[in-house]
Design a protein around this motif. Sequence first.
Motif, PDB file in Angstrom:
ATOM      1  N   TYR A 186       1.192  -1.384  -0.044  1.00  0.00           N
ATOM      2  CA  TYR A 186       0.196  -0.252  -0.266  1.00  0.00           C
ATOM      3  C   TYR A 186       1.272   1.322   0.091  1.00  0.00           C
ATOM      4  CZ  TYR A 186      -4.505  -3.186   1.404  1.00  0.00           C
ATOM      5  OH  TYR A 186      -4.939  -3.576   1.649  1.00  0.00           O
ATOM      6  N   PRO A 187       0.045   2.289  -1.143  1.00  0.00           N
ATOM      7  CA  PRO A 187       1.222   3.348  -0.773  1.00  0.00           C
ATOM      8  C   PRO A 187       1.119   4.392   1.147  1.00  0.00           C
ATOM      9  CG  PRO A 187      -0.881   3.566  -1.488  1.00  0.00           C
ATOM     10  CD  PRO A 187      -1.115   2.624  -1.392  1.00  0.00           C
ATOM     11  N   VAL A 188       1.578   5.708   0.633  1.00  0.00           N
ATOM     12  CA  VAL A 188       2.327   5.762   1.984  1.00  0.00           C
ATOM     13  C   VAL A 188       0.973   6.460   2.252  1.00  0.00           C
ATOM     14  CG1 VAL A 188       2.743   7.848   2.774  1.00  0.00           C
ATOM     15  CG2 VAL A 188       4.208   6.425   1.910  1.00  0.00           C
ATOM     16  N   SER A 189      -0.118   6.921   1.803  1.00  0.00           N
ATOM     17  CA  SER A 189      -1.390   7.761   1.605  1.00  0.00           C
ATOM     18  C   SER A 189      -2.258   7.044   2.511  1.00  0.00           C
ATOM     19  CB  SER A 189      -2.074   8.253   0.456  1.00  0.00           C
ATOM     20  OG  SER A 189      -1.815   7.664  -0.163  1.00  0.00           O
ATOM     21  N   SER A 223     -20.174   4.943  -9.034  1.00  0.00           N
ATOM     22  CA  SER A 223     -18.409   5.476  -8.998  1.00  0.00           C
ATOM     23  C   SER A 223     -18.482   4.881  -8.176  1.00  0.00           C
ATOM     24  CB  SER A 223     -18.082   6.935  -9.709  1.00  0.00           C
ATOM     25  OG  SER A 223     -18.015   7.394  -8.230  1.00  0.00           O
ATOM     26  N   PRO A 224     -17.345   4.575  -7.533  1.00  0.00           N
ATOM     27  CA  PRO A 224     -16.230   4.366  -5.878  1.00  0.00           C
ATOM     28  C   PRO A 224     -16.322   5.037  -5.028  1.00  0.00           C
ATOM     29  CG  PRO A 224     -15.152   2.769  -8.315  1.00  0.00           C
ATOM     30  CD  PRO A 224     -16.119   3.951  -8.613  1.00  0.00           C
ATOM     31  N   LEU A 225     -16.149   6.060  -5.459  1.00  0.00           N
ATOM     32  CA  LEU A 225     -15.885   7.339  -5.002  1.00  0.00           C
ATOM     33  C   LEU A 225     -17.475   7.825  -4.397  1.00  0.00           C
ATOM     34  CD1 LEU A 225     -14.895  10.186  -3.737  1.00  0.00           C
ATOM     35  CD2 LEU A 225     -14.681  11.224  -6.167  1.00  0.00           C
ATOM     36  N   THR A 226     -18.475   7.670  -5.213  1.00  0.00           N
ATOM     37  CA  THR A 226     -19.440   8.088  -4.384  1.00  0.00           C
ATOM     38  C   THR A 226     -20.425   7.471  -3.476  1.00  0.00           C
ATOM     39  OG1 THR A 226     -20.237   8.791  -6.696  1.00  0.00           O
ATOM     40  CG2 THR A 226     -22.234   8.338  -5.322  1.00  0.00           C
ATOM     41  N   PHE A 227     -19.716   6.133  -4.005  1.00  0.00           N
ATOM     42  CA  PHE A 227     -20.652   5.303  -2.781  1.00  0.00           C
ATOM     43  C   PHE A 227     -19.298   4.514  -1.905  1.00  0.00           C
ATOM     44  CE2 PHE A 227     -19.084   1.092  -1.418  1.00  0.00           C
ATOM     45  CZ  PHE A 227     -21.148  -0.087  -1.101  1.00  0.00           C
ATOM     46  N   SER A 274     -11.530   5.657   1.865  1.00  0.00           N
ATOM     47  CA  SER A 274     -11.755   5.141   0.803  1.00  0.00           C
ATOM     48  C   SER A 274     -11.371   6.275  -0.039  1.00  0.00           C
ATOM     49  CB  SER A 274     -13.420   5.315   1.291  1.00  0.00           C
ATOM     50  OG  SER A 274     -14.008   6.905   1.690  1.00  0.00           O
ATOM     51  N   GLN A 275     -11.309   7.811   0.055  1.00  0.00           N
ATOM     52  CA  GLN A 275     -10.430   7.942  -0.964  1.00  0.00           C
ATOM     53  C   GLN A 275      -8.971   7.543  -1.710  1.00  0.00           C
ATOM     54  OE1 GLN A 275     -13.066   9.963  -2.593  1.00  0.00           O
ATOM     55  NE2 GLN A 275     -14.047   8.747  -0.842  1.00  0.00           N
ATOM     56  N   LYS A 290      -6.500   2.107  -6.697  1.00  0.00           N
ATOM     57  CA  LYS A 290      -7.431   1.447  -7.775  1.00  0.00           C
ATOM     58  C   LYS A 290      -7.439   1.837  -8.850  1.00  0.00           C
ATOM     59  CE  LYS A 290      -9.949  -1.371  -4.622  1.00  0.00           C
ATOM     60  NZ  LYS A 290     -11.687  -1.317  -3.532  1.00  0.00           N
ATOM     61  N   ALA A 291      -7.387   2.759  -9.157  1.00  0.00           N
ATOM     62  CA  ALA A 291      -7.219   4.199 -10.261  1.00  0.00           C
ATOM     63  C   ALA A 291      -6.536   3.960 -11.307  1.00  0.00           C
ATOM     64  CB  ALA A 291      -7.620   5.344  -9.762  1.00  0.00           C
ATOM     65  N   LYS A 292      -5.187   4.277 -10.202  1.00  0.00           N
ATOM     66  CA  LYS A 292      -3.433   3.882 -10.819  1.00  0.00           C
ATOM     67  C   LYS A 292      -2.987   3.007 -10.916  1.00  0.00           C
ATOM     68  CE  LYS A 292       0.622   5.079  -9.531  1.00  0.00           C
ATOM     69  NZ  LYS A 292       1.445   5.444  -7.940  1.00  0.00           N
ATOM     70  N   LYS A 293      -3.732   1.714 -10.718  1.00  0.00           N
ATOM     71  CA  LYS A 293      -3.112   0.581 -11.446  1.00  0.00           C
ATOM     72  C   LYS A 293      -4.431   0.377 -12.450  1.00  0.00           C
ATOM     73  CE  LYS A 293      -2.796  -2.049  -6.954  1.00  0.00           C
ATOM     74  NZ  LYS A 293      -2.805  -3.089  -5.871  1.00  0.00           N
ATOM     75  N   LYS A 294      -5.370   1.112 -12.197  1.00  0.00           N
ATOM     76  CA  LYS A 294      -6.311   0.095 -13.915  1.00  0.00           C
ATOM     77  C   LYS A 294      -5.558   1.182 -14.742  1.00  0.00           C
ATOM     78  CE  LYS A 294     -11.053   0.237 -15.579  1.00  0.00           C
ATOM     79  NZ  LYS A 294     -12.185   0.562 -15.172  1.00  0.00           N
ATOM     80  N   LEU A 295      -5.016   2.099 -14.383  1.00  0.00           N
ATOM     81  CA  LEU A 295      -4.147   2.717 -15.913  1.00  0.00           C
ATOM     82  C   LEU A 295      -3.399   2.163 -16.163  1.00  0.00           C
ATOM     83  CD1 LEU A 295      -4.428   5.247 -17.070  1.00  0.00           C
ATOM     84  CD2 LEU A 295      -3.250   6.778 -15.655  1.00  0.00           C
ATOM     85  N   GLU A 296      -2.271   1.678 -15.279  1.00  0.00           N
ATOM     86  CA  GLU A 296      -0.866   1.486 -15.459  1.00  0.00           C
ATOM     87  C   GLU A 296      -1.044  -0.720 -16.487  1.00  0.00           C
ATOM     88  OE1 GLU A 296       0.778   0.953 -11.434  1.00  0.00           O
ATOM     89  OE2 GLU A 296       1.532   2.536 -11.759  1.00  0.00           O
ATOM     90  N   GLY A 297      -2.857  -0.584 -15.411  1.00  0.00           N
ATOM     91  CA  GLY A 297      -2.716  -1.933 -16.762  1.00  0.00           C
ATOM     92  C   GLY A 297      -3.372  -1.516 -17.920  1.00  0.00           C
ATOM     93  N   GLU A 298      -3.438  -0.183 -18.131  1.00  0.00           N
ATOM     94  CA  GLU A 298      -3.832  -0.244 -19.503  1.00  0.00           C
ATOM     95  C   GLU A 298      -2.802   0.392 -20.569  1.00  0.00           C
ATOM     96  OE1 GLU A 298      -7.123   2.684 -18.928  1.00  0.00           O
ATOM     97  OE2 GLU A 298      -8.647   1.158 -18.397  1.00  0.00           O
TER      98      GLU A 298
END
Length: 264
Positions: free
Chosen positions: A71-74, A200-204, A246-247, A253-261
């Motif tokens: 996990y990142p520091v954040s 979206s995950p943010l709204t959830f 949660s944020q 998750k968004a970063k991992k998805k972008l890296e995967g794409e």
Amino acid sequence: MLSLWSFKLQTPPKITKPFILALLGPALFHTIGHISACVSFSKVAVSFTHVIKSSEPVFSVIFSTFLGESYPVSIWLSILPIVFGCSLAAVTEVSFNLQGLWGALISNVGFVLRNIYSKKSLQSFKEVDGLNLYGWISIISFFYLFPVACFVEGPQWVQGYHKAIESIGNPMTLYIWVLISGVFYHLYNQSSYQALDEISPLTFSVGNTMKRVVVIVATVLVFRNPVRPLNALGSAIAIFGTFLYSQANAAQKAKKKLEGEKSS
């Protein structure tokens, strides 16, 4: 769930032996999580139990790290206010009880292990949607719980039933409360799974944080539990920490998805 499947309101999943075997672990942790939560509710104020249960992300990060997740520091920073807020709320809680505290903590462990185990053991059944998955976990959980309940509390059922009727005054009221509690609890989980597919995950995550605020405030108003200023501050810090987690988790998750794409 049987009603939803019978009236074709929900398409039933195809049940196979590997599917049931894969659910045995998650259902066991699901059962442990709910039993310990109910123990906590019976020992301390409902609001206090929900404050402690807001520390679930802390257990999720710790257990996942032991299993090799990084996990990142954040995210690590976001769990600090959760720990501090829960600690402050526990120290200043009027209804504090060790059994209630341990019940809520064990509930967190149970639900975190359920989520982790589900993710690891059910990757072969991605065609099963969240609602059907939750339904079958609950059904298997019933078969876990029923014999244990008979063994542990069976001799006390008659005495407990009469005591409940005596305190409430009307048997029908007890039946209605139990029925409504079960139905609304299922609908809460059902709507959560369905909402996650639509928003979206943010709204959830924002909605999930607000849910705890509403539950805590509502229980304080309904049950008139005394709340000290420091207790309210601790609760607010813990809930805010849950929101930050949660944020941070959604951003990871968004970063991992972008890296995967990009790699594909």
